[in-house]
Design a protein around this motif. Structure first.
Motif, mmCIF file in Angstrom:
data_model
loop_
_atom_site.group_PDB
_atom_site.id
_atom_site.type_symbol
_atom_site.label_atom_id
_atom_site.label_comp_id
_atom_site.label_asym_id
_atom_site.label_seq_id
_atom_site.Cartn_x
_atom_site.Cartn_y
_atom_site.Cartn_z
ATOM 1 N N MET A 1 6.449 -4.930 3.410
ATOM 2 C CA MET A 1 6.164 -5.404 2.161
ATOM 3 C C MET A 1 6.434 -6.569 1.250
ATOM 4 S SD MET A 1 5.973 -1.130 0.959
ATOM 5 C CE MET A 1 6.760 0.132 2.959
ATOM 6 N N PRO A 5 -0.824 -6.499 -1.539
ATOM 7 C CA PRO A 5 -2.668 -6.750 -0.012
ATOM 8 C C PRO A 5 -3.680 -7.126 -1.241
ATOM 9 C CG PRO A 5 -1.626 -4.432 -0.596
ATOM 10 C CD PRO A 5 -0.659 -5.481 -1.509
ATOM 11 N N GLN A 18 1.267 -3.089 -8.574
ATOM 12 C CA GLN A 18 2.319 -1.877 -8.322
ATOM 13 C C GLN A 18 3.753 -2.127 -8.650
ATOM 14 O OE1 GLN A 18 1.095 0.763 -5.191
ATOM 15 N NE2 GLN A 18 -1.189 0.306 -5.348
ATOM 16 N N SER A 50 -2.875 -1.438 -14.121
ATOM 17 C CA SER A 50 -2.727 -0.155 -14.752
ATOM 18 C C SER A 50 -1.318 0.819 -14.724
ATOM 19 C CB SER A 50 -3.424 0.975 -14.553
ATOM 20 O OG SER A 50 -3.267 1.356 -13.126
ATOM 21 N N ARG B 3 4.072 5.596 -10.865
ATOM 22 C CA ARG B 3 2.902 6.352 -10.351
ATOM 23 C C ARG B 3 2.344 5.071 -9.114
ATOM 24 N NH1 ARG B 3 1.325 11.563 -11.642
ATOM 25 N NH2 ARG B 3 3.284 12.575 -12.778
ATOM 26 N N ILE B 4 1.524 5.748 -8.227
ATOM 27 C CA ILE B 4 0.831 4.895 -7.857
ATOM 28 C C ILE B 4 -0.442 4.847 -8.199
ATOM 29 C CG2 ILE B 4 -0.635 4.732 -5.854
ATOM 30 C CD1 ILE B 4 1.854 5.402 -4.325
ATOM 31 N N PRO B 5 -1.115 3.807 -8.838
ATOM 32 C CA PRO B 5 -2.002 3.807 -9.598
ATOM 33 C C PRO B 5 -3.888 4.461 -9.041
ATOM 34 C CG PRO B 5 -1.839 1.396 -9.311
ATOM 35 C CD PRO B 5 -1.024 2.428 -8.979
ATOM 36 N N LEU B 7 -7.905 4.221 -7.951
ATOM 37 C CA LEU B 7 -8.598 3.146 -8.795
ATOM 38 C C LEU B 7 -10.324 3.770 -8.560
ATOM 39 C CD1 LEU B 7 -8.086 -0.868 -7.805
ATOM 40 C CD2 LEU B 7 -7.062 1.028 -9.786
ATOM 41 N N LEU B 14 -10.041 4.659 -4.657
ATOM 42 C CA LEU B 14 -9.455 3.589 -4.059
ATOM 43 C C LEU B 14 -8.036 3.742 -4.597
ATOM 44 C CD1 LEU B 14 -9.297 1.163 -2.042
ATOM 45 C CD2 LEU B 14 -9.756 0.120 -4.279
ATOM 46 N N THR B 16 -4.221 1.718 -2.987
ATOM 47 C CA THR B 16 -3.325 0.926 -2.346
ATOM 48 C C THR B 16 -1.995 1.226 -2.213
ATOM 49 O OG1 THR B 16 -3.362 -1.062 -3.295
ATOM 50 C CG2 THR B 16 -4.646 -0.822 -2.111
ATOM 51 N N ILE B 17 -0.603 0.917 -1.439
ATOM 52 C CA ILE B 17 0.089 2.319 -1.285
ATOM 53 C C ILE B 17 1.193 1.072 -1.049
ATOM 54 C CG2 ILE B 17 1.848 3.367 0.575
ATOM 55 C CD1 ILE B 17 -0.804 5.380 0.824
ATOM 56 N N GLN B 18 1.808 0.049 -1.719
ATOM 57 C CA GLN B 18 1.882 -0.747 -1.467
ATOM 58 C C GLN B 18 3.942 -0.907 -1.419
ATOM 59 O OE1 GLN B 18 1.728 -4.112 -4.439
ATOM 60 N NE2 GLN B 18 -0.904 -3.424 -3.861
ATOM 61 N N VAL B 19 4.409 0.444 -1.651
ATOM 62 C CA VAL B 19 5.351 0.556 -2.290
ATOM 63 C C VAL B 19 6.364 1.785 -0.958
ATOM 64 C CG1 VAL B 19 5.630 -0.012 -4.499
ATOM 65 C CG2 VAL B 19 5.477 2.200 -3.812
ATOM 66 N N ASP B 20 7.678 1.970 -1.148
ATOM 67 C CA ASP B 20 8.369 2.854 -0.540
ATOM 68 C C ASP B 20 7.816 4.285 -0.976
ATOM 69 O OD1 ASP B 20 9.706 1.523 2.376
ATOM 70 O OD2 ASP B 20 11.104 0.378 1.000
ATOM 71 N N ASP B 48 -5.664 2.838 1.347
ATOM 72 C CA ASP B 48 -4.957 0.764 2.177
ATOM 73 C C ASP B 48 -4.198 0.904 2.694
ATOM 74 O OD1 ASP B 48 -5.912 -1.834 2.667
ATOM 75 O OD2 ASP B 48 -4.334 -2.226 1.501
ATOM 76 N N SER B 50 -2.811 -1.375 4.300
ATOM 77 C CA SER B 50 -2.448 -2.837 5.172
ATOM 78 C C SER B 50 -1.217 -3.507 4.394
ATOM 79 C CB SER B 50 -4.077 -3.315 5.061
ATOM 80 O OG SER B 50 -3.562 -3.792 3.511
ATOM 81 N N ALA B 51 -0.931 -3.011 3.328
ATOM 82 C CA ALA B 51 0.583 -3.577 3.052
ATOM 83 C C ALA B 51 2.023 -2.598 3.549
ATOM 84 C CB ALA B 51 0.935 -3.678 1.401
ATOM 85 N N LEU B 52 1.413 -1.658 5.003
ATOM 86 C CA LEU B 52 2.477 -1.150 5.219
ATOM 87 C C LEU B 52 2.738 -1.232 6.661
ATOM 88 C CD1 LEU B 52 1.952 2.975 4.476
ATOM 89 C CD2 LEU B 52 3.907 1.079 3.242
ATOM 90 N N VAL B 106 -11.496 -2.144 3.865
ATOM 91 C CA VAL B 106 -11.635 -1.351 3.187
ATOM 92 C C VAL B 106 -13.821 -1.343 3.015
ATOM 93 C CG1 VAL B 106 -12.523 -1.744 0.678
ATOM 94 C CG2 VAL B 106 -10.203 -1.814 1.110
#
Lengths: 133, 133
Positions: A1, A5, A18, A50, B3-5, B7, B14, B16-20, B48, B50-52, B106
């Motif tokens: 990561m 993205p 994020q 956000s 928190r994961i935003p 949208l 939508l 997007t998962i970017q963090v562990d 999404d 794609s970052a994982l 997407v």
């Protein structure tokens, strides 16, 4: 990561920030974004902040940089989802985000971009019309 | 950045998962998503990933859970941006992501959702037509 993205939706690229930005991550985001704008001919960049409780001068400068790079590549940048506290901090820090347009959420940002794009399209059509005369 | 935003774009949410992901973050994502689906009457959820680089059984289960929760709230979940290596790992782990639809990016995910939505809309219209007979 290691990278943030960038999601492509038609002519618009969407980025949600994020994670804590550091130098290398900000640089790679700028590289990836400019590369994607040129590759896909994207006309708009939406940056959702956000998730950010704090926007310091580093992130403020990064946003302004991205907007500047996008502009010279003929794309409009809209920052969306800014928390009220962030707006207060930005102004207190003396950061007015020059060249960065803002909207309250992604939907409003898309509307803003669509208006900007159609305004540009109209300009281009006008120019074509002039050529034909 | 706890928190994961999420949208909102029209009828679609939508993420997007970017963090562990850890337990608490996964739980709060599920809560936020179900709350937003009911509040806005969203019909689709795009996740999404794609970052994982790695999807372990925990994330696999979380995705399946989210899809299940969305389904009982009448929303379709599409996971997009899966890296090839992740697909290999998932199958090797025996995780087939039941109930989760996938798309390469997407844009394709949105097309998939639009098709699913218009198919549902047709069904509803058919039912109305039956009522009128």
């Amino acid at each position: 990561m290691e990278r943030i993205p960038i999601l492509r939706m038609g002519q618009v690229l969407l980025v949600t920030i994020q994670v804590d930005m550091h130098d290398r991550l900000a640089l790679s985001l700028q590289e990836d974004l400019t590369e994607k704008i040129t590759r896909h001919g994207s006309k708009g960049v939406l940056i959702d902040i956000s998730a950010l409780d704090i926007v310091d001068s580093f992130i403020g400068r990064m946003l302004a940089n991205i907007a500047g790079m996008a502009r010279v590549l003929d794309a409009t940048t809209v920052v969306v989802g800014m928390q009220p506290a962030v707006a207060i901090t930005l102004v207190e820090l003396g950061l007015s985000l020059p060249g960065v347009r803002t909207a309250l959420d992604v939907e409003r940002g898309v509307v803003l971009l669509q208006r900007a794009l159609s305004a540009n399209a109209l300009l281009v059509e006008d120019e074509d019309a002039d050529d034909e005369e």
